[in-house]
Design an enzyme around this catalytic site. Sequence first.
Site: not given
Ligand code: MN
Ligand code: MN
Length: 312
Positions: A89, A100, A160, A168, A195, A292
């Site tokens: 990630d 992200d 998010h 976030h 995600e 994600e």
């Molecule tokens: Mn992530």
């Molecule tokens: Mn994330």
Amino acid sequence: MKDNIDDEAIKKILLAGKIAGEAREYGAQIVKAGRKTSEICNAVEDFIRERGAEPAFPCNVSINEIAAHYTPGLFDDMEIPECAVVKVDVGAHVDGYIGDTAVTVDLCEKYEKLLEASREALNTARKVLRSGINLYELGKVIQNQIKKRGYKVIKNLTGHTIGRYLIHSGISIPNYADRLSIVIRISPSTLLAIEPFATNGRGLVKEGSITNIYSYTGKRPKGGLNDAEEKVLEIIERRFRTLPFTPRWILRELKIDKETLERTIKSLQARKALHGYPVLVEAGRGIVAQFEHSFLVLKDRVLVTTEVSSNT
Ligand code: MN
Ligand code: MN
């Protein structure tokens, strides 16, 4: 109709997303059994820096039943086990605009169905995502893809919305049909991450004992700081602001021994200047898969910012 976001911001969002996506693919390629997680994460983070972005949070390589938040620490440096299922990630930012993204690597291809559940949940979410969709509907399509393959969604892990210098930014995107979110709709000009986490365990995570990721709360402790605390906090404020960081990064900037740094981080955390993110472990010790992407939702279209086109 014009979107309520300027072109300069969109450019930076797309660049950060592209670099994050490339770093994700690179990370997935270098995950091998027997390799140290520090070797992988240092390489992924350098990859991001070399392309003109900064890591938006420490590279996460969460193994098997660890769902999220593992990055190598000052004293612990896991090795990738044989046949591991590894969630890579990564985040990159350009001037605070973040991408992200995550992928799961299954080294022995024993959990392909589980990976497919999470991957297809993300794909299906992507097809229905649009300005105005409510989060109940979005969560329902994610959950259905995972459920119909015989797995559980991890209910206490969510996507998010993303803000500038904020991973976030306030709205959680549930991975299940959450009745409480039926009233929440995605408004135009929203950057967000989806995600889906799928597991063969209980469908919940709990906090584990390792913490190697922190972020600054913005509150300088009252009553003075010692020399090490002052120096460490200065680097955090200047370099990472409110974005998550790992003590490994402070070693790059400051001549300090690991023991002193560890003690300083713990004391800043105890004094509420830092917030810690412990590793999140599947409650039934199930294997966890995660995919994600980040999305920029505009009035009449949606851009997948972290997608890497196959012809590059
Ligand atoms: Mn992530
Ligand atoms: Mn994330």
